[in-house]
Design a protein around this motif. Structure first.
Motif, mmCIF file in Angstrom:
data_model
loop_
_atom_site.group_PDB
_atom_site.id
_atom_site.type_symbol
_atom_site.label_atom_id
_atom_site.label_comp_id
_atom_site.label_asym_id
_atom_site.label_seq_id
_atom_site.Cartn_x
_atom_site.Cartn_y
_atom_site.Cartn_z
ATOM 1 N N GLY A 1 0.781 -1.227 0.000
ATOM 2 C CA GLY A 1 0.000 0.000 0.000
ATOM 3 C C GLY A 1 0.812 1.276 0.000
ATOM 4 N N LEU A 2 2.084 1.202 -0.387
ATOM 5 C CA LEU A 2 2.923 2.401 -0.435
ATOM 6 C C LEU A 2 2.588 3.240 -1.660
ATOM 7 C CD1 LEU A 2 6.409 0.950 0.577
ATOM 8 C CD2 LEU A 2 4.743 2.099 2.040
ATOM 9 N N GLY A 3 2.956 4.493 -1.603
ATOM 10 C CA GLY A 3 2.764 5.362 -2.746
ATOM 11 C C GLY A 3 3.792 5.102 -3.825
ATOM 12 N N PRO A 4 3.568 5.639 -5.022
ATOM 13 C CA PRO A 4 4.505 5.396 -6.132
ATOM 14 C C PRO A 4 5.929 5.862 -5.824
ATOM 15 C CG PRO A 4 2.463 6.329 -6.951
ATOM 16 C CD PRO A 4 2.396 6.408 -5.458
ATOM 17 N N GLY A 5 6.076 7.029 -5.172
ATOM 18 C CA GLY A 5 7.408 7.533 -4.882
ATOM 19 C C GLY A 5 8.188 6.633 -3.948
ATOM 20 N N ALA A 6 7.543 6.175 -2.863
ATOM 21 C CA ALA A 6 8.217 5.292 -1.910
ATOM 22 C C ALA A 6 8.512 3.938 -2.542
ATOM 23 C CB ALA A 6 7.344 5.111 -0.668
ATOM 24 N N ALA A 7 7.573 3.408 -3.321
ATOM 25 C CA ALA A 7 7.786 2.109 -3.951
ATOM 26 C C ALA A 7 8.948 2.147 -4.933
ATOM 27 C CB ALA A 7 6.503 1.661 -4.662
ATOM 28 N N ILE A 8 9.012 3.197 -5.740
ATOM 29 C CA ILE A 8 10.101 3.314 -6.716
ATOM 30 C C ILE A 8 11.432 3.513 -6.001
ATOM 31 C CG2 ILE A 8 11.018 4.752 -8.569
ATOM 32 C CD1 ILE A 8 8.135 5.313 -9.414
ATOM 33 N N THR A 9 11.431 4.278 -4.933
ATOM 34 C CA THR A 9 12.670 4.499 -4.183
ATOM 35 C C THR A 9 13.213 3.203 -3.610
ATOM 36 O OG1 THR A 9 11.980 6.751 -3.611
ATOM 37 C CG2 THR A 9 13.710 5.746 -2.252
ATOM 38 N N LEU A 10 12.341 2.391 -3.027
ATOM 39 C CA LEU A 10 12.773 1.109 -2.460
ATOM 40 C C LEU A 10 13.263 0.164 -3.554
ATOM 41 C CD1 LEU A 10 10.002 0.542 0.237
ATOM 42 C CD2 LEU A 10 12.403 1.141 0.621
ATOM 43 N N ALA A 11 12.555 0.143 -4.683
ATOM 44 C CA ALA A 11 12.970 -0.736 -5.782
ATOM 45 C C ALA A 11 14.324 -0.315 -6.337
ATOM 46 C CB ALA A 11 11.914 -0.720 -6.889
ATOM 47 N N MET A 12 14.549 0.984 -6.492
ATOM 48 C CA MET A 12 15.824 1.452 -7.010
ATOM 49 C C MET A 12 16.947 1.272 -5.983
ATOM 50 S SD MET A 12 15.341 2.250 -10.083
ATOM 51 C CE MET A 12 16.928 3.009 -10.391
ATOM 52 N N THR A 13 16.597 1.304 -4.699
ATOM 53 C CA THR A 13 17.592 0.997 -3.669
ATOM 54 C C THR A 13 18.057 -0.445 -3.788
ATOM 55 O OG1 THR A 13 16.603 2.621 -2.168
ATOM 56 C CG2 THR A 13 18.031 0.944 -1.190
ATOM 57 N N ALA A 14 17.105 -1.338 -4.082
ATOM 58 C CA ALA A 14 17.476 -2.742 -4.305
ATOM 59 C C ALA A 14 18.395 -2.877 -5.512
ATOM 60 C CB ALA A 14 16.210 -3.592 -4.500
ATOM 61 N N ALA A 15 18.117 -2.109 -6.571
ATOM 62 C CA ALA A 15 18.991 -2.139 -7.749
ATOM 63 C C ALA A 15 20.383 -1.623 -7.402
ATOM 64 C CB ALA A 15 18.382 -1.304 -8.872
ATOM 65 N N LEU A 16 20.446 -0.581 -6.589
ATOM 66 C CA LEU A 16 21.739 -0.048 -6.158
ATOM 67 C C LEU A 16 22.526 -1.092 -5.369
ATOM 68 C CD1 LEU A 16 23.738 2.306 -5.753
ATOM 69 C CD2 LEU A 16 22.374 2.991 -3.768
ATOM 70 N N LEU A 17 21.846 -1.805 -4.472
ATOM 71 C CA LEU A 17 22.515 -2.850 -3.697
ATOM 72 C C LEU A 17 23.045 -3.958 -4.601
ATOM 73 C CD1 LEU A 17 20.131 -3.123 -0.594
ATOM 74 C CD2 LEU A 17 22.421 -2.096 -0.700
#
Length: 365
Positions: free
Chosen positions: A116-132
């Motif tokens: 239930g997160l917003g688009p901004g938070a969801a994209i940030t978490l997904a891109m953080t995973a890509a960074l890792l």
């Protein structure tokens, strides 16, 4: 006595005059080199493909709708292809890009639909995973000295296990993925051309500027050509290779987010079809514009060439297997021709110049 007339001394042209006289010839040579088949052979192959499908499907192919379809339909493929250009410039392979793209696709959908997160938070978490993922790849390849081909293939397998754990091999769908503002990331258009095309152009522009107009780009190419020699010249090759793997993961992760916004679902196999085509486009692009160097605009050109052919086959209602046949054939032909493997006229002329004169050989005998 008669005096003989003296001839006026000839004054040689000055250096500026000589350079001015040679400018037209210099520009002509530069233009001929820039337009040569060896330099932009894919453009000529592309034009042949356009003419072929214009004749084959005259009612559907030569339209602005087809142009927009080619651009919009290959923007994500172009982003994935560009993600491998910086690592390849430093002679590093990143085979985890397809898995990174799939992971950011499903994570974005999971955080929005399930958490239930917003688009901004969801994209940030997904891109953080890509960074890792990029950091892990860099540690394994650069710090632990594992071959990049094997290392990124192994990390890709680990990423796939995480994707399966999150999705159970099922796509994540939900109304929130189809609603604003998330859907506008990929579906907002201007004149029929969607935003992913703009992302592709901006990414290509950034990579082009980095590789061609910065000291970092020159060091990347030096690392790719001869890492030992570059290291002796003071280039921090390990740091550059590490950063290219991070950049590759971030760009392929962005492609996954754009893909999810485009189709409205998070697919566990989103990146699988793009792996081979990305490397194919990068290697074909390395024969264009900057022959022998992996470059951004050559890669974009290769992506559009392949996309035009596949779109044309779809409009011509060809067999289902024709797209794969076309892709493989064009890739082989483009690599062979633009790589200079077929140069029969040049070879024949060279042999003619070196062939001995029969009359001369008879006199020697």
């Amino acid at each position: 006595m008669t005096s003989t007339p003296t001839r006026a001394a000839e004054v040689p042209p000055s250096a500026p005059e000589i350079s001015a006289m040679s400018v037209p010839g210099t520009w002509a040579r530069r233009a001929a080199a820039a337009l040569s088949f060896r330099n932009i052979g894919a453009v000529y192959v592309w034009l042949v493909i356009v003419v072929l499908f214009t004749v084959w499907a005259p009612d559907t192919f030569p339209t602005m709708i087809t142009v927009k379809q080619v651009l919009n339909g290959n923007a994500v493929a172009g982003l994935v292809a560009l993600s491998v250009v910086p690592p390849l410039a430093a002679r590093v392979f990143d085979l985890s890009i397809a898995f990174t793209m799939s992971l950011t696709s499903v994570l974005t959908a999971y955080f929005m639909v399930t958490s239930g997160l917003g688009p901004g938070a969801a994209i940030t978490l997904a891109m953080t995973a890509a960074l890792l993922i990029g950091v892990v790849n860099g540690i394994v390849v650069v710090v632990l000295r594992v071959d990049s081909f094997i290392a990124t293939l192994a990390t890709g397998a680990l990423i796939q296990s995480l994707i399966t754990m999150v999705t159970n091999d099922s796509s994540i769908t939900g109304v929130r993925l189809l609603a604003e503002p998330f859907a506008s990331i990929a579906q907002l258009d201007a004149g029929g051309v969607t935003l992913p095309v703009l992302y592709l152009l901006l990414a290509a522009l950034a990579i082009w500027f980095l590789l061609e107009h910065t000291a970092t780009g020159r060091r990347l190419y030096a690392t790719g050509f001869n890492a030992d020699a570059a290291r002796l010249q003071g280039v921090r090759t390990d740091r550059l290779r590490f950063l290219t793997l991070v950049a590759s993961a971030l760009l392929s992760g962005l492609a996954g987010v754009v893909f999810t916004a485009s189709v409205g679902s998070g697919s566990p196999t989103a990146g699988t079809p793009y792996l081979l085509s990305a490397y194919a486009a990068a290697f074909v692009g390395a024969t264009q514009l900057r022959a022998g160097r992996f470059n951004a605009w050559g890669t974009v050109l290769a992506v559009l060439l392949l996309g035009t052919g596949i779109t044309g086959l779809g409009l011509a209602t060809s067999a289902q297997w024709a797209a794969s046949l076309f892709t493989g054939s064009v890739l082989i032909v483009a690599l062979v021709l633009t790589g200079g493997r077929i140069a029969l006229p040049t070879v024949l002329r060279r042999r003619a110049r070196t062939r001995p004169d029969p009359s001369t050989s008879k006199e020697i005998r």
